[in-house]
Design a protein around this motif. Structure first.
Motif, PDB file in Angstrom:
ATOM      1  N   SER A   1       0.815  -1.214   0.000  1.00 20.19           N
ATOM      2  CA  SER A   1       0.000   0.000   0.000  1.00 20.19           C
ATOM      3  C   SER A   1       0.849   1.263   0.000  1.00 20.19           C
ATOM      4  CB  SER A   1      -0.927   0.016   1.223  1.00 20.19           C
ATOM      5  OG  SER A   1      -0.195   0.215   2.427  1.00 20.19           O
ATOM      6  N   LEU A   2       2.150   1.124   0.316  1.00 22.03           N
ATOM      7  CA  LEU A   2       3.036   2.285   0.354  1.00 22.03           C
ATOM      8  C   LEU A   2       3.888   2.397  -0.901  1.00 22.03           C
ATOM      9  CD1 LEU A   2       4.245   2.136   4.075  1.00 22.03           C
ATOM     10  CD2 LEU A   2       2.502   3.608   3.087  1.00 22.03           C
ATOM     11  N   GLY A   3       3.705   1.510  -1.849  1.00 18.46           N
ATOM     12  CA  GLY A   3       4.479   1.580  -3.075  1.00 18.46           C
ATOM     13  C   GLY A   3       5.898   1.069  -2.871  1.00 18.46           C
ATOM     14  N   SER A   4       6.722   1.236  -3.895  1.00 18.35           N
ATOM     15  CA  SER A   4       8.083   0.695  -3.870  1.00 18.35           C
ATOM     16  C   SER A   4       9.117   1.781  -3.611  1.00 18.35           C
ATOM     17  CB  SER A   4       8.386   0.017  -5.204  1.00 18.35           C
ATOM     18  OG  SER A   4       8.293   0.964  -6.263  1.00 18.35           O
ATOM     19  N   GLY A   5      10.330   1.337  -3.247  1.00 25.79           N
ATOM     20  CA  GLY A   5      11.461   2.247  -3.105  1.00 25.79           C
ATOM     21  C   GLY A   5      11.512   3.016  -1.807  1.00 25.79           C
ATOM     22  N   LEU A   6      10.701   2.609  -0.824  1.00 30.22           N
ATOM     23  CA  LEU A   6      10.604   3.371   0.421  1.00 30.22           C
ATOM     24  C   LEU A   6      11.389   2.678   1.526  1.00 30.22           C
ATOM     25  CD1 LEU A   6       9.122   5.928   1.440  1.00 30.22           C
ATOM     26  CD2 LEU A   6       7.283   4.423   2.234  1.00 30.22           C
ATOM     27  N   ARG A   7      12.063   3.493   2.344  1.00 25.24           N
ATOM     28  CA  ARG A   7      12.781   2.978   3.516  1.00 25.24           C
ATOM     29  C   ARG A   7      12.505   3.869   4.712  1.00 25.24           C
ATOM     30  NH1 ARG A   7      18.479   2.732   0.838  1.00 25.24           N
ATOM     31  NH2 ARG A   7      17.137   1.944  -0.810  1.00 25.24           N
ATOM     32  N   ARG A   8      12.784   3.332   5.918  1.00 21.31           N
ATOM     33  CA  ARG A   8      12.396   4.016   7.146  1.00 21.31           C
ATOM     34  C   ARG A   8      13.515   3.954   8.164  1.00 21.31           C
ATOM     35  NH1 ARG A   8      10.230   2.689  12.144  1.00 21.31           N
ATOM     36  NH2 ARG A   8       8.483   3.944  12.920  1.00 21.31           N
ATOM     37  N   THR A   9      13.614   5.028   8.949  1.00 22.05           N
ATOM     38  CA  THR A   9      14.569   5.042  10.054  1.00 22.05           C
ATOM     39  C   THR A   9      13.969   5.792  11.232  1.00 22.05           C
ATOM     40  OG1 THR A   9      16.884   5.496  10.649  1.00 22.05           O
ATOM     41  CG2 THR A   9      15.729   7.209   9.414  1.00 22.05           C
ATOM     42  N   GLU A  10      14.499   5.536  12.421  1.00 25.69           N
ATOM     43  CA  GLU A  10      14.110   6.282  13.621  1.00 25.69           C
ATOM     44  C   GLU A  10      15.238   7.251  13.940  1.00 25.69           C
ATOM     45  OE1 GLU A  10      11.512   6.379  15.809  1.00 25.69           O
ATOM     46  OE2 GLU A  10      10.283   5.047  14.557  1.00 25.69           O
ATOM     47  N   LEU A  11      14.922   8.524  13.971  1.00 26.46           N
ATOM     48  CA  LEU A  11      15.930   9.566  14.173  1.00 26.46           C
ATOM     49  C   LEU A  11      15.728  10.261  15.514  1.00 26.46           C
ATOM     50  CD1 LEU A  11      18.243  11.402  13.120  1.00 26.46           C
ATOM     51  CD2 LEU A  11      16.459  12.836  12.084  1.00 26.46           C
ATOM     52  N   LYS A  12      16.824  10.441  16.232  1.00 26.70           N
ATOM     53  CA  LYS A  12      16.817  11.240  17.452  1.00 26.70           C
ATOM     54  C   LYS A  12      17.531  12.545  17.132  1.00 26.70           C
ATOM     55  CE  LYS A  12      18.134  11.241  22.336  1.00 26.70           C
ATOM     56  NZ  LYS A  12      18.726  10.449  23.445  1.00 26.70           N
ATOM     57  N   GLY A  13      16.788  13.635  17.132  1.00 25.17           N
ATOM     58  CA  GLY A  13      17.343  14.923  16.740  1.00 25.17           C
ATOM     59  C   GLY A  13      18.315  15.471  17.764  1.00 25.17           C
ATOM     60  N   ALA A  14      19.565  15.668  17.364  1.00 27.81           N
ATOM     61  CA  ALA A  14      20.584  16.167  18.293  1.00 27.81           C
ATOM     62  C   ALA A  14      20.356  17.622  18.667  1.00 27.81           C
ATOM     63  CB  ALA A  14      21.976  16.005  17.661  1.00 27.81           C
ATOM     64  N   ILE A  15      19.726  18.386  17.789  1.00 26.50           N
ATOM     65  CA  ILE A  15      19.482  19.803  18.053  1.00 26.50           C
ATOM     66  C   ILE A  15      18.097  20.027  18.643  1.00 26.50           C
ATOM     67  CG2 ILE A  15      19.219  22.085  16.985  1.00 26.50           C
ATOM     68  CD1 ILE A  15      22.074  21.242  17.095  1.00 26.50           C
ATOM     69  N   SER A  16      17.081  19.451  18.032  1.00 23.51           N
ATOM     70  CA  SER A  16      15.693  19.762  18.394  1.00 23.51           C
ATOM     71  C   SER A  16      15.201  19.085  19.658  1.00 23.51           C
ATOM     72  CB  SER A  16      14.773  19.364  17.237  1.00 23.51           C
ATOM     73  OG  SER A  16      14.789  17.953  17.060  1.00 23.51           O
ATOM     74  N   GLY A  17      15.774  17.935  20.015  1.00 19.56           N
ATOM     75  CA  GLY A  17      15.237  17.166  21.136  1.00 19.56           C
ATOM     76  C   GLY A  17      14.006  16.372  20.752  1.00 19.56           C
ATOM     77  N   VAL A  18      13.774  16.214  19.447  1.00 17.16           N
ATOM     78  CA  VAL A  18      12.641  15.448  18.942  1.00 17.16           C
ATOM     79  C   VAL A  18      13.151  14.100  18.438  1.00 17.16           C
ATOM     80  CG1 VAL A  18      10.915  15.319  17.082  1.00 17.16           C
ATOM     81  CG2 VAL A  18      11.278  17.467  18.322  1.00 17.16           C
ATOM     82  N   ARG A  19      12.315  13.075  18.583  1.00 21.78           N
ATOM     83  CA  ARG A  19      12.642  11.781  17.989  1.00 21.78           C
ATOM     84  C   ARG A  19      11.410  11.282  17.239  1.00 21.78           C
ATOM     85  NH1 ARG A  19      10.023   8.179  21.110  1.00 21.78           N
ATOM     86  NH2 ARG A  19       9.540   8.814  23.240  1.00 21.78           N
ATOM     87  N   GLY A  20      11.656  10.650  16.109  1.00 20.50           N
ATOM     88  CA  GLY A  20      10.530  10.146  15.341  1.00 20.50           C
ATOM     89  C   GLY A  20      10.999   9.467  14.069  1.00 20.50           C
ATOM     90  N   GLU A  21      10.047   8.872  13.370  1.00 22.18           N
ATOM     91  CA  GLU A  21      10.375   8.160  12.150  1.00 22.18           C
ATOM     92  C   GLU A  21      10.552   9.123  10.991  1.00 22.18           C
ATOM     93  OE1 GLU A  21       5.893   8.429  12.031  1.00 22.18           O
ATOM     94  OE2 GLU A  21       7.444   8.158  13.544  1.00 22.18           O
ATOM     95  N   VAL A  22      11.400   8.728  10.062  1.00 21.33           N
ATOM     96  CA  VAL A  22      11.607   9.475   8.826  1.00 21.33           C
ATOM     97  C   VAL A  22      11.576   8.464   7.681  1.00 21.33           C
ATOM     98  CG1 VAL A  22      13.118  10.998   7.503  1.00 21.33           C
ATOM     99  CG2 VAL A  22      13.055  11.182  10.009  1.00 21.33           C
TER     100      VAL A  22
END
Length: 369
Positions: A113-134
């Motif tokens: 359902s998301l199509g092809s060529g897509l990848r995912r990572t979990e990022l912890k922002g060193a500057i913002s203090g935010v963490r989330g998927e990209v």
């Protein structure tokens, strides 16, 4: 169990069927005092109503990608670890060159359902203090030996509120709409980056608000640096654009005009200028923040006109008139194009605009990419 996807949706349909069958089978068979029979029948009616509402909600949520998880729906997801005062440039006085390289692990997405060529990572922002998927989508040319030494342009895409970063691939169908144009050469081979934008139970207004959230720095500093550290791209603003729909359209225009040192182009699909158009936005609740984060005010108050090309689309007050206000206020080298649409404030309208939007981006950025 996941909130989105086929499994939970099928379960809700089964519950609806059961809710319909129960009264047919048991309505006249209930025994006991009148109060007990009445209570049993009332519960069956309430169960039927609740399951009907649930199946409609799940269908709408799957179609529009409003909530990605139970945590997003219930407001229990917390993606903000810190929200320090990062100053006017959103970096807390740090330079990206002074930060260690961010090396991320990416998983390939195998969801049809998301199509092809897509990848995912979990990022912890060193500057913002935010963490989330990209989520990152790579164009077919990325692995072509002929492009081995080439750096690729990037488009950062923003969802509305509520909204999931997966919307761009599941509901707006980016690959179906744009990939053929990239393969034919009509659209530049953009890398598409879809970071998490729901960072709590309120629309962040794509702003840095000390003590609450640094959404601006998450998107314009941490995510950009991570992409540059892991893929063949440059941090030069000439190779970066930002696109969003609805609240994300507001964010795209605002972030590009506020940071011409980070983006050279932006597209706002049914966005708005005044944060008050989204009453739940954190920037709409405070008069000072509302004024500071009004897209038109950002453009008018710039010391020098930003070198940014902006496309605004919409219908009437829903994007089109805010776009005209920006166009009338713009001075070279700022470029504002406005395009009228029909069909309302819905996902299919934004999906149909993607070929035009990415072709427009290619024209605006072509001298530099």
């Amino acid at each position: 169990m996941n909130l989105t996807g086929t499994t939970f949706f099928v379960i809700t349909i089964v519950l609806v069927v059961i809710a319909v069958l129960l009264p047919l089978l048991l309505w006249s068979r209930l025994r006991g005092p009148a109060v007990v029979r009445g209570a049993g029948r009332l519960l069956m009616v309430l169960f039927a109503q609740a399951t009907a509402v649930l199946v409609v909600f799940v269908a709408v949520n799957n179609a529009n990608g409003l909530y990605d998880s139970w945590g997003d729906l219930l407001g229990t997801s917390d993606h903000v670890e810190a929200a320090a005062d990062l100053g006017p440039n959103g970096t807390g006085g740090k330079t990206l060159a002074s930060l260690p390289k961010v090396v991320q692990k990416f998983e390939s997405i195998r969801d049809p359902s998301l199509g092809s060529g897509l990848r995912r990572t979990e990022l912890k922002g060193a500057i913002s203090g935010v963490r989330g998927e990209v989520y990152v989508w790579l164009p077919p040319q990325y692995d072509d030996p002929a492009y081995r030494g080439k750096k690729f342009p990037v488009v950062e895409v923003l969802a509305g509120f509520p909204g999931s970063s997966k919307n761009w691939f599941r509901t707006l169908k980016f690959q179906k709409r744009v990939q053929p144009l990239i393969e034919s050469g009509e659209v530049a081979p953009f890398i598409v980056v879809a970071p998490r934008t729901m960072l709590g139970d309120h629309d962040t207004g794509y702003a840095n608000i000390p003590g609450k959230v640094n959404a601006d720095s998450w998107l314009t500093v941490d995510v950009r640096k991570m992409v540059a550290d892991n893929f063949r791209v440059s941090l030069d603003p000439a190779g970066w654009a930002i696109v969003g729909y609805s609240a994300g359209g507001h964010g795209a225009a605002k972030l590009a005009l506020a940071h011409p040192d980070r983006y050279s182009a932006a597209v706002s699909l049914s966005g708005y200028n005044d944060p008050a158009a989204e009453p739940g936005s954190l920037t709409a609740k405070d008069p000072v923040l509302r004024r500071e984060h009004n897209v038109l005010n950002i453009l008018k108050s710039a010391k020098t006109p930003p070198r940014v090309s902006l496309l605004v689309t919409g219908q009437g007050a829903d994007g089109y008139k805010p776009g005209l206000a920006l166009k009338h206020a713009a001075k070279p080298p700022t470029v504002v194009d406005v395009r009228a649409t029909t069909g309302g404030h819905v996902t299919p309208v934004w999906s149909r605009q993607l070929p035009y939007a990415f072709t427009w981006l290619t024209r605006q950025m072509n001298p530099h990419i």
